[in-house]
Design a protein around this motif. Sequence first.
Motif, PDB file in Angstrom:
ATOM      1  N   GLU A 191       0.816  -1.214   0.000  1.00  0.00           N
ATOM      2  CA  GLU A 191       0.000   0.000   0.000  1.00  0.00           C
ATOM      3  C   GLU A 191       0.851   1.266   0.000  1.00  0.00           C
ATOM      4  OE1 GLU A 191      -2.840  -0.220   3.159  1.00  0.00           O
ATOM      5  OE2 GLU A 191      -3.995  -1.784   2.167  1.00  0.00           O
ATOM      6  N   ASP A 192       1.831   1.302  -0.885  1.00  0.00           N
ATOM      7  CA  ASP A 192       2.685   2.482  -0.996  1.00  0.00           C
ATOM      8  C   ASP A 192       1.930   3.580  -1.746  1.00  0.00           C
ATOM      9  OD1 ASP A 192       5.554   3.058  -0.248  1.00  0.00           O
ATOM     10  OD2 ASP A 192       5.529   3.843  -2.289  1.00  0.00           O
ATOM     11  N   ALA A 193       2.022   4.797  -1.236  1.00  0.00           N
ATOM     12  CA  ALA A 193       1.223   5.893  -1.780  1.00  0.00           C
ATOM     13  C   ALA A 193       1.756   6.382  -3.118  1.00  0.00           C
ATOM     14  CB  ALA A 193       1.189   7.048  -0.789  1.00  0.00           C
ATOM     15  N   ARG A 203      -3.058   4.218  -3.914  1.00  0.00           N
ATOM     16  CA  ARG A 203      -1.996   3.392  -3.353  1.00  0.00           C
ATOM     17  C   ARG A 203      -1.813   2.150  -4.211  1.00  0.00           C
ATOM     18  NH1 ARG A 203      -0.204   4.573   1.730  1.00  0.00           N
ATOM     19  NH2 ARG A 203      -1.330   6.221   2.836  1.00  0.00           N
ATOM     20  N   TYR A 240      -0.556   4.596 -11.327  1.00  0.00           N
ATOM     21  CA  TYR A 240       0.656   4.038 -10.731  1.00  0.00           C
ATOM     22  C   TYR A 240       1.936   4.549 -11.389  1.00  0.00           C
ATOM     23  CZ  TYR A 240      -2.439   0.573  -8.516  1.00  0.00           C
ATOM     24  OH  TYR A 240      -3.408  -0.050  -7.781  1.00  0.00           O
ATOM     25  N   HIS A 243       4.116   7.114  -9.794  1.00  0.00           N
ATOM     26  CA  HIS A 243       4.942   6.814  -8.620  1.00  0.00           C
ATOM     27  C   HIS A 243       6.408   7.040  -8.986  1.00  0.00           C
ATOM     28  CE1 HIS A 243       6.805   4.766  -5.262  1.00  0.00           C
ATOM     29  NE2 HIS A 243       5.622   4.619  -4.689  1.00  0.00           N
TER      30      HIS A 243
END
Length: 285
Positions: A191-193, A203, A240, A243
């Motif tokens: 669950e990396d933001a 996430r 994503y 990120h």
Amino acid sequence: MPKAPQKRVRIEKLIEESEHIEDRLSRWQLDSPPDIQEIRAAQRLYLTWYAAALREIPEGDMRTRFIDMYEGGAVIKRLRAFLSEPLATSPLYDPENPNPVFPRWTYPFEDRREELATQREILNVVMHGETTVVTVLDELTAVFRRLPEFLAVLGAAGNDRVRRPTLTNEADLQVLVHAILQLLYDDVRPEDAVPKQAGAASRVDFLLRETGVIIETKMTRPSLTDKKVGEELAIDWNRYQRHPDCQAIIGIVYDPERHISNAAALEHDLSNNDSDPATRVLVIR
């Protein structure tokens, strides 16, 4: 351990072949010059190698530089000139009074070593730059393809020592995937933001920080079939890729009840090693 990607294997072979070619060409301007058959054979060998190497190098500055190491130009002569006339002597060379300013050979091989080394360096950059994350995707694919066999062992008749995990929803799947990832990598971040876009937070399911690979999990159900899975993955992946550590994304789709009608098509349509980030879809049953 999963096998290395075929592109990496091919490039490693090309680098090794280049070293053998360099050793062969380096003997031409020694005390015993080669005959015409040897020269022609080595010319063909290098040109075959050159054509194969070019196929591995994408369009861009590296490819242009690789070609220049062979082609040269009107003023700067490179491998092409050497291969054409390896035994041509300089008109300024005086064997009775050797002068390092005017070497014997018009195209000295020692100058060609750097050009061959540069070509190998470019191949190395292509190999590592393009296959690092793809290698990780291949390894993850090989591991998670075996998930049904893994679960079958745990659920085998007579096995009363270790229970088979209960996978009834996506949360159960994520726990299992997390455990497997921890066997493979030191830094697994659930669950990396992802940086916000238009105020919306997001996430990822898992981030392998050391490799830049994001893992997303999906568990199918009657309302989550081919089209819906593809649409959800496309939407999520669009977020994503913002990120800062994202170099590749793999979607692990668990489909034990076979709600996906064409798993091969879903995998093919959403998997691309050459995209930025690289993407991979894996349907497991």
